[in-house]
Write a protein that holds these residues in place. Structure first.
Motif, PDB file in Angstrom:
ATOM      1  N   LEU A 187       5.894   2.416   6.324  1.00  0.00           N
ATOM      2  CA  LEU A 187       5.863   2.062   7.748  1.00  0.00           C
ATOM      3  C   LEU A 187       6.141   0.564   7.932  1.00  0.00           C
ATOM      4  O   LEU A 187       6.792   0.156   8.903  1.00  0.00           O
ATOM      5  CB  LEU A 187       4.510   2.431   8.346  1.00  0.00           C
ATOM      6  N   TYR A 188       5.672  -0.234   6.999  1.00  0.00           N
ATOM      7  CA  TYR A 188       5.962  -1.671   7.002  1.00  0.00           C
ATOM      8  C   TYR A 188       7.464  -1.898   6.868  1.00  0.00           C
ATOM      9  O   TYR A 188       8.059  -2.677   7.629  1.00  0.00           O
ATOM     10  CB  TYR A 188       5.199  -2.325   5.851  1.00  0.00           C
ATOM     11  N   ASP A 189       8.074  -1.218   5.915  1.00  0.00           N
ATOM     12  CA  ASP A 189       9.506  -1.400   5.675  1.00  0.00           C
ATOM     13  C   ASP A 189      10.335  -0.932   6.873  1.00  0.00           C
ATOM     14  O   ASP A 189      11.251  -1.632   7.310  1.00  0.00           O
ATOM     15  CB  ASP A 189       9.921  -0.643   4.415  1.00  0.00           C
ATOM     16  N   PHE A 190      10.016   0.240   7.419  1.00  0.00           N
ATOM     17  CA  PHE A 190      10.755   0.741   8.580  1.00  0.00           C
ATOM     18  C   PHE A 190      10.645  -0.240   9.745  1.00  0.00           C
ATOM     19  O   PHE A 190      11.632  -0.524  10.435  1.00  0.00           O
ATOM     20  CB  PHE A 190      10.211   2.106   9.026  1.00  0.00           C
ATOM     21  N   THR A 191       9.443  -0.762   9.964  1.00  0.00           N
ATOM     22  CA  THR A 191       9.222  -1.675  11.095  1.00  0.00           C
ATOM     23  C   THR A 191       9.983  -2.978  10.906  1.00  0.00           C
ATOM     24  O   THR A 191      10.564  -3.519  11.853  1.00  0.00           O
ATOM     25  CB  THR A 191       7.719  -1.956  11.278  1.00  0.00           C
ATOM     26  N   LYS A 192      10.005  -3.497   9.677  1.00  0.00           N
ATOM     27  CA  LYS A 192      10.761  -4.720   9.387  1.00  0.00           C
ATOM     28  C   LYS A 192      12.251  -4.507   9.649  1.00  0.00           C
ATOM     29  O   LYS A 192      12.918  -5.383  10.227  1.00  0.00           O
ATOM     30  CB  LYS A 192      10.556  -5.121   7.921  1.00  0.00           C
ATOM     31  N   ILE A 223       2.525  -6.954   9.606  1.00  0.00           N
ATOM     32  CA  ILE A 223       1.414  -7.156   8.678  1.00  0.00           C
ATOM     33  C   ILE A 223       1.060  -5.804   8.065  1.00  0.00           C
ATOM     34  O   ILE A 223       0.673  -4.876   8.780  1.00  0.00           O
ATOM     35  CB  ILE A 223       0.177  -7.729   9.402  1.00  0.00           C
ATOM     36  N   ASN A 224       1.230  -5.692   6.755  1.00  0.00           N
ATOM     37  CA  ASN A 224       0.895  -4.441   6.080  1.00  0.00           C
ATOM     38  C   ASN A 224      -0.544  -4.515   5.592  1.00  0.00           C
ATOM     39  O   ASN A 224      -0.934  -5.465   4.919  1.00  0.00           O
ATOM     40  CB  ASN A 224       1.840  -4.210   4.900  1.00  0.00           C
ATOM     41  N   LEU A 225      -1.351  -3.518   5.934  1.00  0.00           N
ATOM     42  CA  LEU A 225      -2.772  -3.567   5.605  1.00  0.00           C
ATOM     43  C   LEU A 225      -3.027  -3.453   4.102  1.00  0.00           C
ATOM     44  O   LEU A 225      -3.833  -4.185   3.550  1.00  0.00           O
ATOM     45  CB  LEU A 225      -3.515  -2.448   6.336  1.00  0.00           C
ATOM     46  N   VAL A 226      -2.347  -2.528   3.436  1.00  0.00           N
ATOM     47  CA  VAL A 226      -2.604  -2.295   2.012  1.00  0.00           C
ATOM     48  C   VAL A 226      -1.813  -3.302   1.174  1.00  0.00           C
ATOM     49  O   VAL A 226      -0.587  -3.349   1.261  1.00  0.00           O
ATOM     50  CB  VAL A 226      -2.226  -0.858   1.605  1.00  0.00           C
ATOM     51  N   PRO A 227      -2.471  -4.111   0.364  1.00  0.00           N
ATOM     52  CA  PRO A 227      -1.770  -5.123  -0.432  1.00  0.00           C
ATOM     53  C   PRO A 227      -0.819  -4.502  -1.451  1.00  0.00           C
ATOM     54  O   PRO A 227      -0.961  -3.340  -1.842  1.00  0.00           O
ATOM     55  CB  PRO A 227      -2.913  -5.867  -1.142  1.00  0.00           C
ATOM     56  N   ALA A 228       0.140  -5.304  -1.893  1.00  0.00           N
ATOM     57  CA  ALA A 228       1.082  -4.852  -2.923  1.00  0.00           C
ATOM     58  C   ALA A 228       0.320  -4.454  -4.179  1.00  0.00           C
ATOM     59  O   ALA A 228      -0.641  -5.106  -4.587  1.00  0.00           O
ATOM     60  CB  ALA A 228       2.082  -5.958  -3.242  1.00  0.00           C
ATOM     61  N   GLU A 259       9.218  -8.756  -4.880  1.00  0.00           N
ATOM     62  CA  GLU A 259       9.913 -10.003  -5.208  1.00  0.00           C
ATOM     63  C   GLU A 259      11.369  -9.751  -5.584  1.00  0.00           C
ATOM     64  O   GLU A 259      12.233 -10.605  -5.361  1.00  0.00           O
ATOM     65  CB  GLU A 259       9.193 -10.723  -6.343  1.00  0.00           C
ATOM     66  N   ALA A 260      11.648  -8.579  -6.132  1.00  0.00           N
ATOM     67  CA  ALA A 260      13.021  -8.230  -6.512  1.00  0.00           C
ATOM     68  C   ALA A 260      13.845  -7.715  -5.339  1.00  0.00           C
ATOM     69  O   ALA A 260      15.035  -7.419  -5.504  1.00  0.00           O
ATOM     70  CB  ALA A 260      12.989  -7.177  -7.618  1.00  0.00           C
ATOM     71  N   GLY A 261      13.223  -7.618  -4.159  1.00  0.00           N
ATOM     72  CA  GLY A 261      13.945  -7.177  -2.975  1.00  0.00           C
ATOM     73  C   GLY A 261      14.067  -5.671  -2.844  1.00  0.00           C
ATOM     74  O   GLY A 261      14.900  -5.164  -2.087  1.00  0.00           O
ATOM     75  N   GLU A 262      13.236  -4.934  -3.593  1.00  0.00           N
ATOM     76  CA  GLU A 262      13.265  -3.473  -3.480  1.00  0.00           C
ATOM     77  C   GLU A 262      12.740  -3.038  -2.111  1.00  0.00           C
ATOM     78  O   GLU A 262      11.952  -3.745  -1.480  1.00  0.00           O
ATOM     79  CB  GLU A 262      12.408  -2.830  -4.579  1.00  0.00           C
ATOM     80  N   ASP A 263      13.177  -1.873  -1.656  1.00  0.00           N
ATOM     81  CA  ASP A 263      12.684  -1.334  -0.395  1.00  0.00           C
ATOM     82  C   ASP A 263      12.716   0.192  -0.456  1.00  0.00           C
ATOM     83  O   ASP A 263      12.981   0.769  -1.515  1.00  0.00           O
ATOM     84  CB  ASP A 263      13.487  -1.869   0.800  1.00  0.00           C
ATOM     85  N   TYR A 264      12.421   0.847   0.664  1.00  0.00           N
ATOM     86  CA  TYR A 264      12.357   2.302   0.694  1.00  0.00           C
ATOM     87  C   TYR A 264      13.641   2.932   0.153  1.00  0.00           C
ATOM     88  O   TYR A 264      13.592   3.814  -0.717  1.00  0.00           O
ATOM     89  CB  TYR A 264      12.096   2.779   2.130  1.00  0.00           C
TER      90      TYR A 264
END
Length: 291
Positions: free
Chosen positions: A32-37, A47-52, A270-275
């Protein structure tokens, strides 16, 4: 210098992680963080609630999260029982909070997990077509929160929806050509993906990745592996792979990663990975296992 000063004053970040001058959106976990970004772009602070690196099934909100939520304009969560803490969390917010609560999975055709049809499998985001529906729900919320930038959100959504459609096409084409259609997984998270592309999963654990399998469960998956002549057991990165590797050794097979995208590691971020990039890696490993 004047332009820089205006930007700093207009988009000032507060201690809680909120940014003045932008639409502040709190999301419950990574997809949901990635879609919103992707849809919000420069006009949204997410702001994503669950940390990496943290598995969201075991996570619960902290006091700082309530601060962020109280000041945010939008809160996006998955629904379908994925976030068991949501009801209490929302009930703890200040009465002054005007946050718009968005259930991202609204409109998705859920898969039931019980015969009474009372409980759903929440892992709907692992279908790219469901992800597109969820992204549309997020876009609608952003337009509501910030109608001045409606055209930007609409265009960003169209661009991202096209990428998700292309991802679905890659899955459809590649998985239609595999000789096998069965996968052995550690976490029963891939029902939507299997439904879309004609696969069958057998899992060590249930819907929760840290559920303890019984000896009968282990016998079943061992038989499944032998019956279908599988070469791999899939595990995920955010929980221990010990059980999957032990079972793989006993069954004389190898292990591969199949990421349920409940969260990314720090290194992946950090490597720029996403959904989409992780889903493409999942596809590569699926094709390898199904040959």
């Amino acid at each position: 210098m004047i332009v820089i000063a205006l930007c700093i004053s207009g988009c000032r970040k507060t201690k809680a992680g909120l940014v003045e001058g932008k639409v502040n959106v709190v999301t419950s976990f990574y997809p949901l963080y990635d879609f919103t970004k992707k849809i919000g772009g420069d006009y949204v602070n997410v702001i994503n609630l669950v940390p990496a690196g943290v598995e969201p099934h075991d996570w619960s909100p902290k006091s700082r999260d309530i601060k962020n939520m109280t000041g945010a304009q939008v809160f996006v969560y998955q629904g379908a029982g994925f976030e068991g803490w949501v009801k209490d969390f929302l009930g703890s917010l200040s009465k002054q909070s005007t946050v718009d609560v968005v259930e991202a999975s609204k409109g998705v055709n859920f898969i039931y997990t019980d015969e009474k049809k009372e409980e759903f499998d929440p892992h709907a985001w692992l279908s790219p077509l469901n992800a597109r529906q969820m992204a549309n729900n997020i876009k609608t919320a952003l337009v509501k929160a910030d109608p001045a930038h409606k055209d930007v959100y609409e265009q960003n959504y169209q661009n991202y929806a096209s990428q998700l459609t292309e991802l679905d096409g890659r899955y459809t084409t590649a998985l239609a050509q595999t000789s096998k259609k069965e996968i052995a997984v550690s976490h029963h998270a891939f029902a939507y993906l299997c439904k879309d592309y004609g696969l069958t999963q057998m899992s060590i654990m249930g819907l929760s990745p840290d559920a303890e399998p019984t000896s009968q469960d282990l016998k079943k998956i061992n038989a499944f592996i032998k019956d279908h002549q599988l070469k791999y057991i899939f595990f995920e990165e955010l929980v221990s792979d010990k059980l999957a590797k032990t079972l793989a050794k006993d069954a004389n097979v190898n292990t591969l990663v199949l990421n349920p995208l409940e969260g990314l590691t720090e290194a992946q971020l950090e490597a720029g990975e996403d959904y989409i990039s992780i889903m493409d890696k999942n596809l590569k490993n699926l094709v390898m296992s199904l040959q």
